[in-house]
Design an enzyme around this catalytic site. Structure first.
Site, short mmCIF file in Angstrom:
data_model
loop_
_atom_site.label_atom_id
_atom_site.label_comp_id
_atom_site.label_asym_id
_atom_site.label_seq_id
_atom_site.Cartn_x
_atom_site.Cartn_y
_atom_site.Cartn_z
N CYS A 71 44.06 39.66 39.35
CA CYS A 71 44.38 39.11 40.67
C CYS A 71 43.15 38.36 41.21
O CYS A 71 42.66 37.47 40.55
CB CYS A 71 44.83 40.21 41.62
SG CYS A 71 46.34 41.05 41.11
N HIS B 68 53.66 39.15 39.95
CA HIS B 68 52.24 39.20 40.28
C HIS B 68 51.79 40.67 40.33
O HIS B 68 52.46 41.51 40.91
CB HIS B 68 52.00 38.53 41.63
CG HIS B 68 50.56 38.51 42.03
ND1 HIS B 68 49.66 37.59 41.54
CD2 HIS B 68 49.85 39.31 42.86
CE1 HIS B 68 48.47 37.82 42.06
NE2 HIS B 68 48.55 38.86 42.86
N ASP C 33 54.99 33.16 40.67
CA ASP C 33 53.87 33.65 41.47
C ASP C 33 53.51 32.59 42.50
O ASP C 33 53.00 31.52 42.14
CB ASP C 33 52.69 33.96 40.55
CG ASP C 33 51.53 34.64 41.27
OD1 ASP C 33 51.52 34.63 42.51
OD2 ASP C 33 50.65 35.16 40.58
#
Length: 264
Positions: A132, A219, A187
């Site tokens: 991330c 995600h 995403d």
């Protein structure tokens, strides 16, 4: 069997708490710098670091938010409730935005210095993996320290491509190692157009890379302690990560000018 301890890493702005996972034995071991997601240091990240260490790598997982003190406790159950989710991100987003490219580069240098000073770390460059926001900042780190980081693996990173002058994708020309990007499907933080822009920048720079969309994966698909976890995608990520690490530390990662490397 690999185990995890907590260490403090000196930086120019105080000590950063970090997990350290190392294999059994004396080493020296190749080093892997592990950049956390926005939810910070917690058992899931220790577990992931130990899995990497079990393959023969020494792994450092720093608290990227160390300037605000010890890692705040995050109740991931809050993600299921819209109001509590909003409150959670209200606390986390300012921490993410405070990580400027300059701070990331400076901290990455401190983390690499910490690893290089250890007797159980092998000489030569490290590798870096990020998840991330950690994937985005890991890209910034390898751009800032191309001679000290030989490879990057980035998983479901967001905001790699922005309209800002310092967007991470604009700095890939500095990279001399190999890059791997695993993008989550659908995403909003890394759209198909943004992926194409990233790949075009990598192609133009002649960087050795692989860029893949994990179809159907949300995600955050690697994080087993959240509702976004996708077991199949997570196992695919381990295969890709270990392929990159094993190849890198055999010395075959290199810059390439032989055209696109993207696949879906």
């Amino acid at each position: 069997m690999a185990g995890t301890t907590t260490v403090e890493v000196p930086t120019s702005d105080g000590a950063a708490e970090a997990y350290l996972a190392r294999p059994d034995g004396d080493g020296p071991f190749p080093a892997v710098l592990f950049f956390m997601d926005a939810f910070g240091l917690r058992p899931r990240l220790a577990e992931m670091a130990e899995r990497i260490a079990a393959r023969g790598y020494l792994v450092l997982v720093p608290n990227l938010f160390h300037r605000t003190g010890p890692m705040p406790r995050v109740d991931l159950a809050d993600l299921a409730d819209p109001q509590r989710r909003g409150e959670l991100f209200g606390r986390i987003v300012p921490l993410i935005m405070a990580l400027t490219p300059e701070l990331v580069a400076r901290d990455a240098g401190a983390y690499l210095d910490f690893l290089a000073a250890r007797d159980d770390v092998a000489d030569g460059p490290a590798a870096i993996v990020g998840y991330c926001m950690g994937g985005t900042n890991a890209l910034r780190a390898i751009e800032a320290h191309p001679d000290r980081i030989a490879a990057l693996a980035s998983f479901h990173a967001g905001r790699v491509v922005t309209h800002e002058p310092d967007s991470p994708h604009r700095g890939v020309g500095a990279v001399t190692g190999e890059l791997y990007f695993a993008h989550a499907d659908r995403d909003d933080s890394m759209t198909a157009d943004q992926i194409a822009t990233l790949e075009a920048a990598l192609d133009a720079a002649g960087v050795a890379y692989r860029s893949e969309v994990y179809v159907g994966a949300p995600h955050g698909f690697t994080m087993a302690d959240t509702a976004m976890y996708d077991e199949g995608a997570a196992e695919r990520h381990w295969t890709a990560l270990f392929d990159l690490l094993d190849r890198t530390f055999r010395g075959s990662a290199r810059r390439s000018d032989d055209g696109p490397h993207a696949s879906v």
